[in-house]
Scaffold this active site. Structure first.
Site, PDB file in Angstrom:
ATOM      1  N   PHE B 309       0.636  -0.700  -0.262  1.00 23.21           N
ATOM      2  CA  PHE B 309      -0.054  -0.280  -0.629  1.00 23.21           C
ATOM      3  C   PHE B 309       0.683   1.076  -0.089  1.00 23.21           C
ATOM      4  O   PHE B 309       2.046   0.976   0.627  1.00 23.21           O
ATOM      5  CB  PHE B 309      -0.929   0.020   1.415  1.00 23.21           C
ATOM      6  CG  PHE B 309      -2.301  -0.508   1.207  1.00 23.21           C
ATOM      7  CD1 PHE B 309      -3.281  -0.729   1.018  1.00 23.21           C
ATOM      8  CD2 PHE B 309      -1.922  -1.834   1.689  1.00 23.21           C
ATOM      9  CE1 PHE B 309      -4.608  -1.302   0.769  1.00 23.21           C
ATOM     10  CE2 PHE B 309      -2.739  -2.282   1.981  1.00 23.21           C
ATOM     11  CZ  PHE B 309      -4.285  -2.783   1.109  1.00 23.21           C
ATOM     12  N   ASP B 310      -0.039   2.015  -0.269  1.00 22.72           N
ATOM     13  CA  ASP B 310       1.262   3.984  -0.594  1.00 22.72           C
ATOM     14  C   ASP B 310      -0.288   3.961   0.548  1.00 22.72           C
ATOM     15  O   ASP B 310      -0.612   3.920   0.830  1.00 22.72           O
ATOM     16  CB  ASP B 310       0.464   4.678  -1.426  1.00 22.72           C
ATOM     17  CG  ASP B 310       0.298   5.953  -1.447  1.00 22.72           C
ATOM     18  OD1 ASP B 310       1.502   6.572  -1.023  1.00 22.72           O
ATOM     19  OD2 ASP B 310      -0.781   5.993  -1.988  1.00 22.72           O
ATOM     20  N   LYS B 311       0.240   5.355   1.788  1.00 24.28           N
ATOM     21  CA  LYS B 311       0.130   5.512   2.068  1.00 24.28           C
ATOM     22  C   LYS B 311      -0.711   6.458   2.166  1.00 24.28           C
ATOM     23  O   LYS B 311      -2.377   6.448   1.725  1.00 24.28           O
ATOM     24  CB  LYS B 311       1.099   5.704   3.838  1.00 24.28           C
ATOM     25  CG  LYS B 311       0.077   6.426   4.797  1.00 24.28           C
ATOM     26  CD  LYS B 311       1.245   7.224   5.597  1.00 24.28           C
ATOM     27  CE  LYS B 311       1.944   8.573   5.188  1.00 24.28           C
ATOM     28  NZ  LYS B 311       0.542   9.752   5.837  1.00 24.28           N
TER      29      LYS B 311
END
Lengths: 73, 617
Positions: B309-311
């Site tokens: 995941f990207d944050k």
């Protein structure tokens, strides 16, 4: 190079795909043709100097399939 | 002529049925010749559409099922099996009819989508009057009026008015969203209440809605490896059956056995089984707000064991919000009013977060701003209601000669460790408030991640360009296994590559342009549709239309469900052929029974796939 999208009657036999794609591709002036089986749509890229979208419509109709709508883009 | 025959297929089927019934009765009454004539008539009329299709296919060098049936029927006529020849052709036509009807059901989700497309628009003319025009005639820059219950015809910007808009058609989320001046509205969404005037920005095939339809259409026809294999298989299988039945005939000298073999070995259910599962699965996804781009994606997604995941904007909402407004001295509402009013002059995104918060608890119009000036990278200062207000970071306070008491500093540090950015606010040179601002984790993130873990995900990784503190805080709250912070876009790509080399099957989810390279590198790329950019949506294999992680979890279990369904269909098809084969060898299965079982198996796989349309994890 022009693009045309034809909405056909609901297609139900998988062999229709290759039949229609094949017939369109063999038509002089057609660069590429693709059939969306589930959406019952045929898309083709063609050279407007060699063939018209109306002629492409009749290619499909001669195979026995109803063309409901032709959209050029 | 050909078109006429195809169009009359249903009538032909009915006529064939009547002729067969008449023929059987005549034969029963011992009028054998008349009965046979009726049966031959039924066979010939029913063979018209079948034979034409077989011929058309052979001209394209294709061995179709129609060809197998045609040969079998000619064989049956040749040996005088008129009952079987007529029943086989009738069953084949009737089966095709049922097939078309049920297939249509599996496609209904996309059809519902296209039927939701707007048809007309209320154009506002230069003199202010309105004219209803076709949606295809709307041009960029046109002013369009939208009335309550009306559908927004094109993508555009709100010029005036206020309204609640239901965006379910695009996002799968039916809670109305409020729209006013300057907001973007999307084609295909419906105005619940209120009135809007918009300026058309994207029209025709360029609107988000048209693009979604096109994506789904393309997706339903893009084939998985399994399907491609089956396609190739069928290409050799069909002529193979033909050759085998000739061999059967040569060995046994029994034409009846040979043509029965021809019919029962038809690959119908095998060819249709896999695509029909995909169509139903993709349709279900589209309805639930996750756009899965094709059978291949479903296949890969079902094998994913590692989520990356990207944050910002993916696990979090992507826009900062005030998480705490800690008052050390004074009245909270008045302070919110003073500071909020000052921040209206700020262009910084933290300032916007403060204004949003202040507007909720105080009436900002009750405060007047005498002057205000922003200091880049520090904060803002000014006079509100004749009191001097300073809001900003530590440097801002130092430059204004304001001391930070120890207790306030300790509090601020503690908030920062929890992943917040802090803003100090002083009234008349005395610190009264510490505002904590953070990009909040999405409400459904925790639950969605847990669901996916229970669904076979072994490892969850977070990659972010943000600082270590914030990254660690988010990771701790969500129970993420591996965290890498302060990354550049190319670092994200190399992390994805590293994980792939370790033998993991990666699904990467992100929203911004900076994530697009990593999304493209992963086995399956996932983009947020609503807050996301066009680029990440185009690179992605799966698009979550309402930016909900629960849609991610849905897509993941849907992919597994679809693969299961596809395997069931392949097994049904193979078992049918195997059973029929045994039946033929042991005797007892004739042409008509073979055709019946064949058509039944095709219908069973379609019905099985239709279960996917109602799939819920």
């Amino acid at each position: 190079m022009n693009k045309v999208t034809m909405q056909l009657e609901t297609l139900s036999c998988p062999t229709c795909i290759k039949k229609i794609e094949g017939a369109l591709t063999k038509t002089d002036g057609v660069e590429s043709a693709k059939l969306l089986f589930n959406a019952s749509k045929a898309k083709a890229e063609y050279d407007p100097e060699k063939v018209t979208s109306a002629e492409l419509k009749s290619v499909v109709e001669n195979l026995g399939y109803e063309v409901l709508k032709v959209k050029e883009a | 002529m050909i078109r006429f025959i195809f169009k009359q297929e249903n009538k032909i089927t009915l006529i064939a049925f009547i002729l067969i019934a008449a023929g059987l009765i005549l034969r029963f009454l011992n009028y054998t010749d008349a009965g046979n004539a009726a049966l031959i008539g039924a066979t010939i009329i029913a063979m018209l559409p079948i034979g034409i299709k077989a011929y058309q296919a052979i001209r394209m060098k294709l061995f179709s099922i129609e060809l197998l049936v045609t040969i079998a029927v000619i064989g049956a006529l040749f040996i005088g099996e008129y009952v079987e020849s007529s029943i086989v052709t009738f069953l084949f036509l009737f089966g095709s009819y049922l097939e078309a009807r049920t297939l249509e059901r599996t496609r209904s989700s996309i059809k519902e989508l296209t039927e939701m497309a707007p048809q007309e628009a209320n154009l506002i003319l230069a003199d202010g009057s309105r004219e209803v025009i076709d949606v295809d005639d709307v041009e960029i820059g046109n002013r369009i009026a939208i009335l309550p219950g009306g559908m927004i015809p094109v993508d555009g910007k709100v010029l005036s008015g206020e309204a609640e808009v239901n965006e379910a058609a695009v996002s799968g989320e039916s809670i109305p969203v409020s729209k006013m001046n300057g907001d973007q509205v999307l084609s295909g969404t419906i105005l619940d209440s209120g009135y809007l005037e918009i300026e058309a920005e994207k029209v025709g095939d360029d609107t988000t809605f048209s693009k979604i339809i096109e994506l789904v259409e393309e997706a339903q026809d893009s084939k998985s490896n399994a399907e491609r294999f089956l396609d190739r298989f069928a290409q050799y299988y069909t002529p193979g059956v033909l050759v085998l039945s000739v061999i059967v005939w040569l060995i046994t000298r029994d034409i009846h056995l040979a043509i029965t073999f021809l019919v029962i070995a038809c690959p119908g259910a095998l060819v249709i089984g896999a695509p029909v599962s995909n169509v139903a699965g993709i349709g279900n996804g589209a309805k639930n707000g996750s756009l899965i781009k094709g059978g291949e994606v479903i296949e890969k997604l079902s094998k994913v064991d590692t989520l990356v995941f990207d944050k910002t904007g993916t696990l979090t909402k992507g826009r900062p919000e005030v998480t705490d407004f800690k008052v050390f001295e004074g009245d909270a509402i008045e302070l919110a009013g003073l500071i909020g009013k000052l921040e209206t002059a700020s262009e910084h995104h933290l300032g916007r977060a403060v204004v949003e918060y202040a507007e909720e608890i105080a009436d900002l119009s009750a405060y007047t701003m005498q002057q205000a000036s922003g200091v880049k990278g520090r904060g803002i200062e000014g006079d509100i209601n004749n009191r001097s207000i300073v809001a900003g970071n530590r440097k801002m306070l130092v430059e204004n000669g304001i001391d930070i008491p120890d207790n306030i500093e300790a509090y601020a540090l503690e908030r920062e460790k929890k992943g917040n950015t802090t803003v100090f606010a002083a009234v008349d040179s005395k610190i009264t408030v510490v505002i904590s601002i953070a990009d909040k984790i999405r409400d459904d993130a925790k639950e969605a991640l847990e669901t996916m873990r229970n669904n076979g995900i072994k490892h969850i990784v977070m990659l972010t360009g943000d600082n270590r503190h914030t990254a660690a805080a988010v990771a701790a709250e969500l129970g993420i296994d591996e965290v890498h912070a302060e990354l550049l876009p190319e670092d994200k790509v190399s992390h994805v590559k590293r994980l792939k080399e370790a033998g993991r099957i990666i699904s990467m989810a992100g929203d911004g342009i900076n994530d697009a390279p990593a999304i493209a590198t992963a086995d399956v790329g996932l983009a947020m549709g609503k807050g996301g950019t066009d680029i990440s949506m185009e690179t992605a294999d799966v698009v979550l239309m309402a930016d909900k992680l629960s849609q991610y979890a849905h897509a993941l279990s849907l992919s597994k469900g679809t693969m299961r369904n596809m395997k069931q269909n392949i097994i049904i098809a193979l078992v049918t052929v195997a059973l029929l084969l045994v039946g033929v060898l042991l005797g007892g299965v004739n042409l008509a029974i073979g055709m019946f079982a064949h058509e039944a198996s095709v219908l069973i796989v379609i019905l099985n796939a239709m279960r996917l349309m109602k799939f819920k994890p």
